[in-house]
Design an enzyme around this catalytic site. Structure first.
Site, PDB file in Angstrom:
ATOM      1  N   SER A   1      28.690  -9.766-158.065  1.00  0.00           N
ATOM      2  CA  SER A   1      28.230 -11.035-158.301  1.00  0.00           C
ATOM      3  C   SER A   1      26.875 -11.286-158.781  1.00  0.00           C
ATOM      4  O   SER A   1      26.590 -12.500-159.021  1.00  0.00           O
ATOM      5  CB  SER A   1      28.545 -11.952-156.825  1.00  0.00           C
ATOM      6  OG  SER A   1      28.008 -11.497-155.957  1.00  0.00           O
TER       7      SER A   1
ATOM      8  N   GLU B   1      22.528  -4.559-148.486  1.00  0.00           N
ATOM      9  CA  GLU B   1      23.741  -3.886-147.887  1.00  0.00           C
ATOM     10  C   GLU B   1      23.210  -2.967-146.929  1.00  0.00           C
ATOM     11  O   GLU B   1      23.472  -1.742-146.986  1.00  0.00           O
ATOM     12  CB  GLU B   1      24.426  -3.368-148.984  1.00  0.00           C
ATOM     13  CG  GLU B   1      25.296  -4.104-149.893  1.00  0.00           C
ATOM     14  CD  GLU B   1      26.294  -3.565-150.823  1.00  0.00           C
ATOM     15  OE1 GLU B   1      26.490  -2.557-150.567  1.00  0.00           O
ATOM     16  OE2 GLU B   1      27.087  -4.292-151.650  1.00  0.00           O
TER      17      GLU B   1
END
Length: 204
Positions: free
Chosen positions: A39, A156
């Site tokens: 994204s 992440e």
């Protein structure tokens, strides 16, 4: 420290990854950038870090009354991502000592202190190339969160971490993020970011 995004847009070839992102980041707060894989979360994080330039829009960095040029922002930010390379020929102690020459650790922490905090004390003399992916991620996170900086960017952060290591990461964040801007990039894994007070959903 204050960071302002003004209509930030980025395209790859002829395709827009995202357009017109407006947001303000304030010191003392934790933020999440959320979205599915592909994204553009990591791309936005790299723009905030100054490593990438937006295709359109502007980003402003201010500390107190002083404006910080984008080319000097690296002095104020630390960054961690599962793709970030470590010097694998170095041992853990050598890696942290090398890093410490360029960026001091927070609150007077020594290399030995940081090794203890990682929980990898028994591996201090092992070359990093023999570390597991989870051990390497601990090193990346420790360097980002324990080094002197006004802004911490984590992409992440729970990647390759088991449940015990995720709790370690969350404890590290709780102890070392209150006086900084913390931005966590996540594909909606809640234990990476559920402590954040505001979020940008990049899919929107």
């Amino acid at each position: 420290m204050h960071i302002t995004l003004n209509k930030i847009s980025r395209k790859f070839n002829y395709e827009w990854i995202f357009r017109d992102v407006n947001f303000e980041f304030e010191q003392g707060n934790a933020y999440a950038i959320l979205g599915s894989n592909g994204s553009g979360k990591s791309t936005l994080l790299q723009i905030i870090s100054g490593h990438l330039h937006p295709s359109e829009g502007t980003i402003n960095y201010n500390k107190g009354k002083d404006s910080i040029p984008v080319e000097d922002f690296f002095r104020h930010v630390t960054y961690s991502g599962p793709y970030l390379e470590l010097i694998e020929e170095f041992t853990l102690e050598e890696m942290l000592t090398f890093h410490h020459h360029f960026r001091k650790f927070r609150n007077g922490l020594s290399v030995n202190d940081v090794i203890d905090i990682t929980g990898l004390t028994r591996n201090r003399n092992k070359p990093i190339k023999y570390f597991s992916s989870g051990m390497k991620q601990r090193v990346r996170l420790a360097i980002a969160l324990l080094s002197e900086s006004d802004v911490v960017l984590l992409d992440e952060p729970a990647a390759n971490l088991d449940r015990k290591a995720i709790e370690w990461y969350r404890g590290l964040v709780a102890d070392h993020s209150r006086d900084r801007i913390l931005i966590v990039c996540s594909n909606s894994q809640s234990d990476e970011h559920d402590f954040c007070t505001q979020s940008i959903v990049i899919d929107d």
